[in-house]
Design an enzyme around this catalytic site. Sequence first.
Site, PDB file in Angstrom:
ATOM      1  N   HIS A 147     -22.135 -48.534 -10.017  1.00 40.22           N
ATOM      2  CA  HIS A 147     -21.906 -47.425 -10.957  1.00 40.22           C
ATOM      3  C   HIS A 147     -21.937 -47.944 -12.396  1.00 40.22           C
ATOM      4  O   HIS A 147     -22.597 -47.350 -13.265  1.00 40.22           O
ATOM      5  CB  HIS A 147     -20.555 -46.785 -10.639  1.00 40.22           C
ATOM      6  CG  HIS A 147     -20.078 -45.795 -11.657  1.00 40.22           C
ATOM      7  ND1 HIS A 147     -20.224 -44.437 -11.496  1.00 40.22           N
ATOM      8  CD2 HIS A 147     -19.448 -45.973 -12.856  1.00 40.22           C
ATOM      9  CE1 HIS A 147     -19.707 -43.816 -12.550  1.00 40.22           C
ATOM     10  NE2 HIS A 147     -19.228 -44.726 -13.385  1.00 40.22           N
ATOM     11  N   GLU A 148     -21.239 -49.048 -12.648  1.00 38.62           N
ATOM     12  CA  GLU A 148     -21.200 -49.602 -14.006  1.00 38.62           C
ATOM     13  C   GLU A 148     -22.569 -50.147 -14.418  1.00 38.62           C
ATOM     14  O   GLU A 148     -22.982 -49.985 -15.578  1.00 38.62           O
ATOM     15  CB  GLU A 148     -20.137 -50.700 -14.098  1.00 38.62           C
ATOM     16  CG  GLU A 148     -18.718 -50.242 -13.787  1.00 38.62           C
ATOM     17  CD  GLU A 148     -18.251 -49.086 -14.658  1.00 38.62           C
ATOM     18  OE1 GLU A 148     -18.779 -48.920 -15.780  1.00 38.62           O
ATOM     19  OE2 GLU A 148     -17.370 -48.324 -14.210  1.00 38.62           O
ATOM     20  N   HIS A 151     -24.554 -47.338 -15.665  1.00 36.95           N
ATOM     21  CA  HIS A 151     -24.288 -47.026 -17.074  1.00 36.95           C
ATOM     22  C   HIS A 151     -25.131 -47.907 -17.990  1.00 36.95           C
ATOM     23  O   HIS A 151     -25.720 -47.436 -18.975  1.00 36.95           O
ATOM     24  CB  HIS A 151     -22.807 -47.250 -17.395  1.00 36.95           C
ATOM     25  CG  HIS A 151     -21.917 -46.098 -17.058  1.00 36.95           C
ATOM     26  ND1 HIS A 151     -22.167 -44.807 -17.470  1.00 36.95           N
ATOM     27  CD2 HIS A 151     -20.753 -46.042 -16.347  1.00 36.95           C
ATOM     28  CE1 HIS A 151     -21.197 -44.008 -17.035  1.00 36.95           C
ATOM     29  NE2 HIS A 151     -20.334 -44.733 -16.354  1.00 36.95           N
ATOM     30  N   GLU A 224     -21.295 -39.590 -16.165  1.00 41.44           N
ATOM     31  CA  GLU A 224     -20.658 -40.086 -14.948  1.00 41.44           C
ATOM     32  C   GLU A 224     -21.432 -39.673 -13.700  1.00 41.44           C
ATOM     33  O   GLU A 224     -21.555 -40.449 -12.752  1.00 41.44           O
ATOM     34  CB  GLU A 224     -19.215 -39.594 -14.869  1.00 41.44           C
ATOM     35  CG  GLU A 224     -18.289 -40.231 -15.876  1.00 41.44           C
ATOM     36  CD  GLU A 224     -18.314 -41.756 -15.796  1.00 41.44           C
ATOM     37  OE1 GLU A 224     -18.165 -42.305 -14.678  1.00 41.44           O
ATOM     38  OE2 GLU A 224     -18.490 -42.385 -16.850  1.00 41.44           O
TER      39      GLU A 224
END
Length: 295
Positions: A147-148, A151, A224
């Site tokens: 997930h990071e 980003h 997100e």
Amino acid sequence: MMRILLFLATNLAVVLIASITLSLFGFNGFMAANGVDLNLNQLLIFCAVFGFAGSLFSLFISKWMAKMSTSTQVITQPRTRHEQWLLQTVEELSREAGIKMPEVGIFPAYEANAFATGWNKNDALVAVSQGMLERFSYDEVKAVLAHEIGHVANGDMVTLALVQGVVNTFVMFFARIIGNFVDKVIFKNEGGRGIAYFVATIFAELVLGFLASAITMWFSRKREFRADEAGARLAGTGAMIAALQHLRSEQGLPVHMPDSLTAFGINGGIKQGMARLFMSHPPLEERIDALRRMG
């Protein structure tokens, strides 16, 4: 470098379009007719310079600030098998995402959280909390890391800085218009700028800044969902859902992430009512449902 050039070009385009729009609609003449002697084009450029300068400065020092504010320890030489696994996992995910491997760190916090920051996708930092490493399974931690990495690969740090720069510009711009209007029209001050200008400008900046933060947080929530999709693609939808479910089970725990990093974390806490407009993250239930529909 291309992202920064695009960032600056977009900012310039925003300022140019806004300046042309103000001229076409005759705002300068309207303000002058009411006693407000502002050159709106010059004022807009002034506010843009300061608004974007602050945003860019924050972007370039974001890694340093993150390390200082969270006491993150960057792993240079792994000392344990957990650190070795962490480095190998981030390297694998970065390669799959097509970015240069970021710095990897651990910050001392009991709550389960993680964040990514940095001025571009090839000079980033990804960090996880000690609590997450201790309580989450490897698959769940990998999903959070993915997930990071999402980003970072999506350029979210630069894009959020762009949005914040636009918001800063127009908060400063309209606050000064309001300050001049109060000073010249309401208090009839004709001898330069009086105390009413400064008081009204500061008050307007506070109010407009608070309202404008809802725009920034709306964009943060949209990011997100895209980062969750990237996490599911890199680590598996099941693992990403399991990680979010584990985070939901721990929502009663206090979150000690600094405010400046909340938008870059995996877990943003819970808010109700109007406060939901100022949430940096969507509710975990909505994120889980979105992943299930995608999967």
